[in-house]
Every structure is written in C-alpha cells, then in structure tokens.
Design an enzyme around this catalytic site. Structure first.
Site, short mmCIF file in Angstrom:
data_model
loop_
_atom_site.label_atom_id
_atom_site.label_comp_id
_atom_site.label_asym_id
_atom_site.label_seq_id
_atom_site.Cartn_x
_atom_site.Cartn_y
_atom_site.Cartn_z
N GLY A 77 0.82 -1.20 0.00
CA GLY A 77 0.00 0.00 0.00
C GLY A 77 0.85 1.24 0.00
O GLY A 77 2.07 1.17 0.15
N ASN A 78 0.20 2.40 -0.21
CA ASN A 78 0.91 3.68 -0.21
C ASN A 78 2.01 3.70 -1.26
O ASN A 78 3.06 4.29 -1.07
CB ASN A 78 1.50 3.97 1.16
N GLY A 79 1.77 3.00 -2.39
CA GLY A 79 2.72 3.03 -3.48
C GLY A 79 3.87 2.07 -3.36
O GLY A 79 4.77 2.07 -4.19
N GLY A 80 3.88 1.22 -2.32
CA GLY A 80 5.01 0.31 -2.16
C GLY A 80 4.65 -0.99 -1.47
O GLY A 80 3.54 -1.16 -0.97
N VAL A 81 5.61 -1.91 -1.46
CA VAL A 81 5.47 -3.19 -0.78
C VAL A 81 6.49 -3.22 0.36
O VAL A 81 7.64 -2.82 0.18
CB VAL A 81 5.73 -4.36 -1.75
N VAL A 82 6.06 -3.69 1.53
CA VAL A 82 6.97 -3.78 2.67
C VAL A 82 7.28 -5.25 2.94
O VAL A 82 6.36 -6.07 3.06
CB VAL A 82 6.36 -3.14 3.94
N LYS A 97 10.86 -1.23 2.77
CA LYS A 97 9.79 -0.74 1.91
C LYS A 97 10.36 -0.45 0.53
O LYS A 97 11.31 0.32 0.39
CB LYS A 97 9.14 0.51 2.48
N ASP A 104 -0.06 11.63 6.92
CA ASP A 104 -0.72 10.37 6.56
C ASP A 104 -0.98 9.51 7.80
O ASP A 104 -0.67 8.32 7.81
CB ASP A 104 0.14 9.61 5.54
#
Length: 401
Positions: free
Chosen positions: A81-86, A101, A194
């Site tokens: 989410g939020n443009g990335g993968v963690v 991230k 955020d």
C-alpha cells in the site's frame, strides 16, 4: 504542490546509507557523533527504558554500514500500500532483521537522488514514538527505505484479529501518536500528513510508533499520481484543497481512533443493527440516549465486512461519495454507553470540521482522557501478544480488558 522543507537540525552522520559510495569515517568522528547524539537524547523526555532501547537501536545501526540490494535476504511480505510493498528482510552483513519498503518509481536520476537526499533527515528522527530508520538507497528502479522491524505490525492488522480495540489500549495509542506528532513538529518542523491505522506500528515490547510520514516533498510529489485509495483519513480542509497544518493530522488521528474503537472505518456511521452485532447489545446515540438509527446505510468503501454471522450485503460507498460525505456531513463520533465520556469528548475535539476550532496538540496532551491514560498501568504488550499470539519478551503490568 507541497512546499519543500529543509532539515532544521544538522544531519547525524552515524553511517553512510546512500548507495552512491561509502564515505570514510574516523574513530574520532564516530565518537563526536555519539556525543552529539547523547546530547539530543538528553533533550527528549525519556524514561530509563526508552533511553536504553533507543541507544541500543542506534548502537546496532552504527554497525550497519552502506546498504546494498545484494545484502538483503527476503523473509516474507509484511504488507502493501501507499505506493510500495513492505517486506521483512535480513541484512546479511549485520544479521539485523529489518522492514524494507520498496517503492517502484519511473523517475529521472536527478529526482531519485533528491528523494534519497531528502530521506536522510530520517536519520535525525530519534524518538520512542517514531519507527527507527536504517537508511535508504536506489536499485533497479526501486527506492528502498529500510526501517526497524515491528513484530506486531500495524494497527489495521491488529484490528483484524482483535475485532475492536479496548479503550484503555487506545489511551496508550493516543499518547504515543500525540507525542510522536509533537516530536516531529517541535524538533523537525515536519507534519506527518498520513496518520491512519496502517501507519501506527506496534511490537511485542509494547512500543507504539509512527511511520511513513511526509519527510520527502519530492517523494510525495512523485507518488501523487500513483495513489488510489478506498478510504480517506484526510481532513475536510485538505480534501477541499485549502491550507492545512498539523491540525489535519489531528483529524486523521481522531478518525483512526473511532475506527479502532468500533471495529471498522466509521464513514458512513454504523446503524443500530451493526453496532448491536459489534458490541453484543443495543447501543444508544448521543447524550439524549436515543437508539441509533435502524435505517440501512451504504457500507464503507472497499471489501464487504463481516456483520454478525454473515457478510454485509449493502452497496459500497463510492470514493467520491465518501469524500463528499467527509466534507459536507457531520463528523463521525463514538457511540454512547460503551465508552467513557472523556474518550468521547477527546475524539469529538479531534473531529471538529473547522481546523481553527479543532483541538491542537497542546490542548489534547492536557485532556482528561490523556491524563487518565498516562496514570493507568496497562499491559499493552501482554494484550498485543495474546491478540496476535506472539511470544512476549517484556514483564506484564496490569491485564488489559
């Protein structure tokens, strides 16, 4: 376009973490950095345990050195989410487990280098209420941001297991979020931008920390076109495109607290049937003690949610309907009869639509709900470990209900 910030404190050169080549450091420089760091830690209002944990993290971090893609071993995915993968990853040279991230961005080298430079201010963010930062680097079209691994995950993940989070636990969450926001504002002149359950991380030691705050204006701009959300924690003034400040973060915190307390995103508000299914008894609405409306409402945007013994079959609210609701309809509130009046009032002060009338950080830190929560011995770590079936490393205090 968001205004660019400039770091207000001199950067802590603990270790080189930009993947453009390591910079040599002498033993004398390292000692000077430690003295400088010690002074900064002394300025914070830390108890002995917090100070020791922060020093231990920074001691580990000092041994990490330059971060490179080849040095990481992927263990598992933590979230997206939020443009990335963690991902959960092992840094082989140090043996440390980190949260990494990865943000894929099609950007020019100059923009990429600016993002990496702007992220370096995270080295200065050393607080018990902010997730620790190891460094950032670029590799194969992706920005990597390497952070402290929090084994309890985020509060949206905890909520899935807990169904609802008790008020005394949310008291400790509120304290940590307020202190984290105050630290970012007072020490670094940074807004979070955020605040939401997925950006509040917890661990089995009972720590509660903020992550993913808007430290890089260039990264925010670069990700703006790729962000598509099904829920919004943005304040009415921000959705309308007007000037916003840390008051917007306070709205987001209030909305998050309602969600965590009732068990689901609170817009549109739950009706009587849904609240009764959630709390196991009829729930009244407001100070007059009237029952909640039984008229069917659209369900929150996103996937269907479980209500009682079945799935919610109401039509989902479209994202534009949601944003219109936030701007034009009354703000969410906690149902009466199941939460203390202090907690209800605290949330109401966070969710005043006019930012000039909304409570600020100082007022909220002195609110009766926070003062009461500060005085309560709550075994947050024990509650979290029972909820997530984690092994607890810390000594319990009082069992949370």
């Amino acid at each position: 376009m968001l205004a660019r910030r400039k770091p207000v404190l001199p950067a802590l050169t603990i270790n080189p973490t930009i993947a453009e080549g390591p910079s040599p450091t002498s033993e004398g420089a390292s000692e000077a950095n430690l003295v400088d760091l010690q002074k900064k830690l002394e300025e914070l209002d830390l108890d002995e345990q917090q100070r020791k944990r922060l020093e231990a993290f920074l001691t580990q971090k000092a041994k990490v050195g330059e971060l490179k893609d080849d040095d990481f071993e992927r263990i598992s995915e933590l979230g997206a989410g939020n443009g990335g993968v963690v991902t959960k990853a092992r840094h082989r040279p140090s043996g440390l487990i980190m949260a990494r991230k990865l943000i894929h961005l099609e950007i020019k080298p100059a923009v990429r280098n600016q993002i990496i430079r702007e992220l370096q201010v995270l080295h200065e963010c050393n607080s018990p209420y902010i997730v620790g930062f190891y460094g950032a680097f670029y590799s194969d079209g992706e920005i990597s941001i390497c952070m402290e691994h929090m084994d309890g995950g985020s509060l949206d993940q905890v909520l899935k297991e807990a169904k609802r989070i008790p008020e005394d636990i949310l008291g400790k969450v509120s304290i940590a979020v307020l202190r984290g926001l105050a630290y970012l504002r007072e020490k670094h002149q940074i807004m979070h931008r955020d605040v939401k359950p997925s950006n509040i991380l917890v661990n089995s030691r009972g720590e509660i920390k903020l992550c993913d705050f808007g430290v890089s204006g260039q990264l925010i701009d670069s990700m703006a076109n790729s962000f598509v959300g099904t829920r919004s924690y943005m304040s009415p003034e921000r959705l309308q495109g007007t000037h916003y400040s840390v008051q917007s973060d306070i709205w987001s915190m209030g909305l998050s607290l309602v969600e965590l307390a009732i068990g689901r995103y609170p817009i549109p508000p739950p009706d009587a049937k849904e609240l009764e299914a959630s709390f196991g008894r009829p729930v009244v609405d407001g100070a007059d003690g009237e029952p909640h409306s039984v008229s069917p409402r659209p369900r929150p945007p996103g996937r269907p949610i479980s209500v009682g013994h079945g799935m919610d079959s109401r039509p989902a609210m479209a994202i534009f309907e949601l944003l219109d609701y936030i701007v034009n309809e009354p703000p969410p509130k906690l149902p009466s009869g199941v939460f203390s009046s202090d907690f209800q009032e605290f949330v109401n002060k966070c969710l005043i639509k006019n930012p000039a009338e909304r409570a600020d950080l100082k007022l909220l830190m002195n609110h009766a709900f926070i003062k009461r929560s500060e005085g309560e011995e709550v075994d947050f770590a024990g509650w979290l470990c029972r909820t997530l079936r984690l092994k607890q490393p810390s000594t319990p205090t009082r069992t949370a209900v």
